[in-house]
Motif scaffolding. Structure first.
Motif, PDB file in Angstrom:
ATOM      1  N   GLN A 193       0.805  -1.145   0.170  1.00  0.00           N
ATOM      2  CA  GLN A 193       0.086   0.136  -0.110  1.00  0.00           C
ATOM      3  C   GLN A 193       0.921   1.238   0.129  1.00  0.00           C
ATOM      4  O   GLN A 193       0.379   2.319  -0.672  1.00  0.00           O
ATOM      5  CB  GLN A 193      -1.029   0.003   1.144  1.00  0.00           C
ATOM      6  CG  GLN A 193      -2.113  -1.019   1.107  1.00  0.00           C
ATOM      7  CD  GLN A 193      -2.820  -1.170   2.101  1.00  0.00           C
ATOM      8  OE1 GLN A 193      -3.053  -0.343   3.070  1.00  0.00           O
ATOM      9  NE2 GLN A 193      -3.914  -2.099   2.360  1.00  0.00           N
TER      10      GLN A 193
ATOM     11  N   LYS B 270       1.656   4.262  -3.389  1.00  0.00           N
ATOM     12  CA  LYS B 270       1.089   5.341  -3.293  1.00  0.00           C
ATOM     13  C   LYS B 270       1.689   6.462  -4.147  1.00  0.00           C
ATOM     14  O   LYS B 270       1.119   7.626  -4.400  1.00  0.00           O
ATOM     15  CB  LYS B 270       1.118   5.913  -1.917  1.00  0.00           C
ATOM     16  CG  LYS B 270       0.437   5.264  -0.781  1.00  0.00           C
ATOM     17  CD  LYS B 270      -1.340   5.298  -1.368  1.00  0.00           C
ATOM     18  CE  LYS B 270      -2.153   4.517  -0.435  1.00  0.00           C
ATOM     19  NZ  LYS B 270      -3.470   4.334  -0.987  1.00  0.00           N
TER      20      LYS B 270
ATOM     21  N   SER C 141      -2.067  10.414   1.586  1.00  0.00           N
ATOM     22  CA  SER C 141      -2.347   9.065   1.632  1.00  0.00           C
ATOM     23  C   SER C 141      -1.623   8.260   2.351  1.00  0.00           C
ATOM     24  O   SER C 141      -2.149   7.168   3.238  1.00  0.00           O
ATOM     25  CB  SER C 141      -2.747   8.448   0.270  1.00  0.00           C
ATOM     26  OG  SER C 141      -3.800   9.368  -0.354  1.00  0.00           O
ATOM     27  N   ALA C 142      -0.286   8.123   1.994  1.00  0.00           N
ATOM     28  CA  ALA C 142       0.537   7.366   2.712  1.00  0.00           C
ATOM     29  C   ALA C 142       0.828   7.496   4.122  1.00  0.00           C
ATOM     30  O   ALA C 142       0.730   6.623   5.046  1.00  0.00           O
ATOM     31  CB  ALA C 142       1.951   7.189   2.195  1.00  0.00           C
TER      32      ALA C 142
END
Length: 134
Positions: free
Chosen positions: A116, A120, A126-127
């Motif tokens: 994930q 990114k 978001s990370a």
């Protein structure tokens, strides 16, 4: 400890994890033996090492790849570990065009979390949110 993540030509700071792209010729050490990243690439039929995971939604839906990780030496562990992370295409698992990443993260970091964060790209916010919730 600040984290540097290499995404799209730039370094991004993230909590205590580091993920950055490396060349297939990246030197790494396991035990006393020196290798190039490409020499540690798991065989295509090593189903116990490869996991099919999504790295997020794209314009055509979820983007699935096969991912694997291999632990490598870490000078100062203090609860952290280094790995090589590999990403290969589902359509062409024998294709030599594999993406290579080097990861430095907490020892209990899951492959899913690494994927994930690595996927990114330039999405620092978001990370960061992902790391706060994992």
């Amino acid at each position: 400890m600040a984290t540097m993540v290499h995404c799209g030509g730039g370094w991004k700071r993230l909590l205590n994890n580091r993920i950055y792209t490396v060349s297939k010729k990246q030197p790494v050490v396991i035990g006393w033996q020196r290798y190039q990243a490409q020499e540690l690439l798991p065989q295509p039929d090593s189903q116990q090492l490869w996991q099919r995971l999504s790295c997020g939604a794209g314009s055509k839906g979820e983007r699935y790849y096969d991912w694997a990780k291999v632990p490598v030496n870490c000078d100062r562990s203090d609860g952290f570990q280094r790995w090589l992370l590999f990403r290969r295409s589902l359509e062409h698992p024998e294709d030599p065009r594999v993406s290579y990443y080097q990861v430095f993260a907490k020892s209990d970091t899951t492959l899913e979390t690494m994927v994930q964060i690595a996927s990114k790209g330039g999405g620092l916010r978001s990370a960061l949110n992902l790391l706060k919730t994992s």
